[in-house]
Write an enzyme that holds these catalytic residues in place. Sequence first.
Site, PDB file in Angstrom:
ATOM      1  N   ASP A 102      53.807  14.725  35.326  1.00 40.76           N
ATOM      2  CA  ASP A 102      52.839  13.843  35.994  1.00 40.76           C
ATOM      3  C   ASP A 102      53.537  13.186  37.201  1.00 40.76           C
ATOM      4  OD1 ASP A 102      50.099  12.144  34.775  1.00 40.76           O
ATOM      5  OD2 ASP A 102      51.191  11.349  36.504  1.00 40.76           O
ATOM      6  N   ASN A 141      41.790  12.089  28.221  1.00 44.48           N
ATOM      7  CA  ASN A 141      40.645  11.286  28.652  1.00 44.48           C
ATOM      8  C   ASN A 141      39.477  12.167  29.095  1.00 44.48           C
ATOM      9  OD1 ASN A 141      42.253   8.939  28.324  1.00 44.48           O
ATOM     10  ND2 ASN A 141      43.146   9.241  30.349  1.00 44.48           N
ATOM     11  N   GLN A 180      39.132   9.098  32.613  1.00 46.27           N
ATOM     12  CA  GLN A 180      39.459  10.352  33.313  1.00 46.27           C
ATOM     13  C   GLN A 180      39.339  10.142  34.818  1.00 46.27           C
ATOM     14  OE1 GLN A 180      37.078  13.829  32.251  1.00 46.27           O
ATOM     15  NE2 GLN A 180      38.518  15.215  33.265  1.00 46.27           N
ATOM     16  N   HIS A 235      42.941  18.027  31.007  1.00 41.26           N
ATOM     17  CA  HIS A 235      44.400  17.946  30.873  1.00 41.26           C
ATOM     18  C   HIS A 235      44.742  17.095  29.673  1.00 41.26           C
ATOM     19  CE1 HIS A 235      42.993  14.831  33.640  1.00 41.26           C
ATOM     20  NE2 HIS A 235      43.922  14.051  33.129  1.00 41.26           N
ATOM     21  N   HIS A 286      47.751  14.727  28.291  1.00 45.13           N
ATOM     22  CA  HIS A 286      49.009  14.038  28.602  1.00 45.13           C
ATOM     23  C   HIS A 286      49.927  14.147  27.387  1.00 45.13           C
ATOM     24  CE1 HIS A 286      47.376  11.526  32.034  1.00 45.13           C
ATOM     25  NE2 HIS A 286      46.238  11.797  31.416  1.00 45.13           N
TER      26      HIS A 286
HETATM   27  P1  AMP Z   1      43.535  11.025  33.814  1.00 45.03           P
HETATM   28  O1  AMP Z   1      43.426   9.577  34.181  1.00 45.03           O
HETATM   29  O2  AMP Z   1      43.623  11.287  32.350  1.00 45.03           O
HETATM   30  O3  AMP Z   1      42.470  11.860  34.508  1.00 45.03           O
HETATM   31  O4  AMP Z   1      44.954  11.476  34.358  1.00 45.03           O
HETATM   32  C1  AMP Z   1      45.182  12.023  35.616  1.00 45.03           C
HETATM   33  C2  AMP Z   1      46.687  12.091  35.769  1.00 45.03           C
HETATM   34  O5  AMP Z   1      46.989  13.035  36.767  1.00 45.03           O
HETATM   35  C3  AMP Z   1      47.343  10.769  36.194  1.00 45.03           C
HETATM   36  O6  AMP Z   1      48.321  10.392  35.228  1.00 45.03           O
HETATM   37  C4  AMP Z   1      47.963  11.094  37.549  1.00 45.03           C
HETATM   38  O7  AMP Z   1      49.194  10.447  37.742  1.00 45.03           O
HETATM   39  C5  AMP Z   1      48.123  12.596  37.464  1.00 45.03           C
HETATM   40  N1  AMP Z   1      48.104  13.302  38.725  1.00 45.03           N
HETATM   41  C6  AMP Z   1      47.212  13.153  39.745  1.00 45.03           C
HETATM   42  N2  AMP Z   1      47.498  14.015  40.744  1.00 45.03           N
HETATM   43  C7  AMP Z   1      48.587  14.720  40.345  1.00 45.03           C
HETATM   44  C8  AMP Z   1      49.367  15.767  40.938  1.00 45.03           C
HETATM   45  N3  AMP Z   1      49.095  16.226  42.140  1.00 45.03           N
HETATM   46  N4  AMP Z   1      50.411  16.255  40.228  1.00 45.03           N
HETATM   47  C9  AMP Z   1      50.713  15.765  38.994  1.00 45.03           C
HETATM   48  N5  AMP Z   1      50.014  14.799  38.396  1.00 45.03           N
HETATM   49  C10 AMP Z   1      48.972  14.280  39.061  1.00 45.03           C
END
Ligand code: AMP
Length: 135
Positions: free
Chosen positions: A32, A88, A95, A101, A103
């Site tokens: 992440d 999420n 989300q 995805h 985590h």
């Molecule tokens: P969510 O809130 O569950 O949708 O999580 C989205 C996650 O994606 C967050 O923890 C961000 O830090 C991560 N994220 C967003 N853009 C990128 C990216 N380009 N590469 C890696 N992680 C990312």
Amino acid sequence: MKDNNCIFCKIANGEIPSRTIEENELFRVVLDVAPATKGHALILPKEHCRNLFDLPEETGAEVMKMAQKIALKMKDKLHCDGVNLVQNNEEPAGQTVFHFHMHVIPRYVDDGQTIGWKPAQLTAEEMDAVAEQLK
Ligand code: AMP
Ligand code: ZN
């Protein structure tokens, strides 16, 4: 199916560089960019789906196998003391990127993170009613 406007499709399929820690025919697992802790990883299916609600059942089963593999690797190589799986679905649930995805967050004693919720105040009647609704 890939979605041309989806950043996680591009990352999962190698069109955008990422810190990849694991890959197979179904998933790419990347760090992440804004990690909760050292080693925070995301399991990204290579096929686009928005979230759990449209995730193919077989992919869902494979996600859990991959999560276990990554958690064991974190324990072995990072010597973490625990792991959170967080997933999420839709905006009210937190989300922010609309490509499924999972985590995988390694946890360390005294890492200062809080991943949780406060208990909702429900009466016994409300608890009974919701249990009925969900049967
Ligand atoms: P969510 O809130 O569950 O949708 O999580 C989205 C996650 O994606 C967050 O923890 C961000 O830090 C991560 N994220 C967003 N853009 C990128 C990216 N380009 N590469 C890696 N992680 C990312
Ligand atoms: Zn996508």
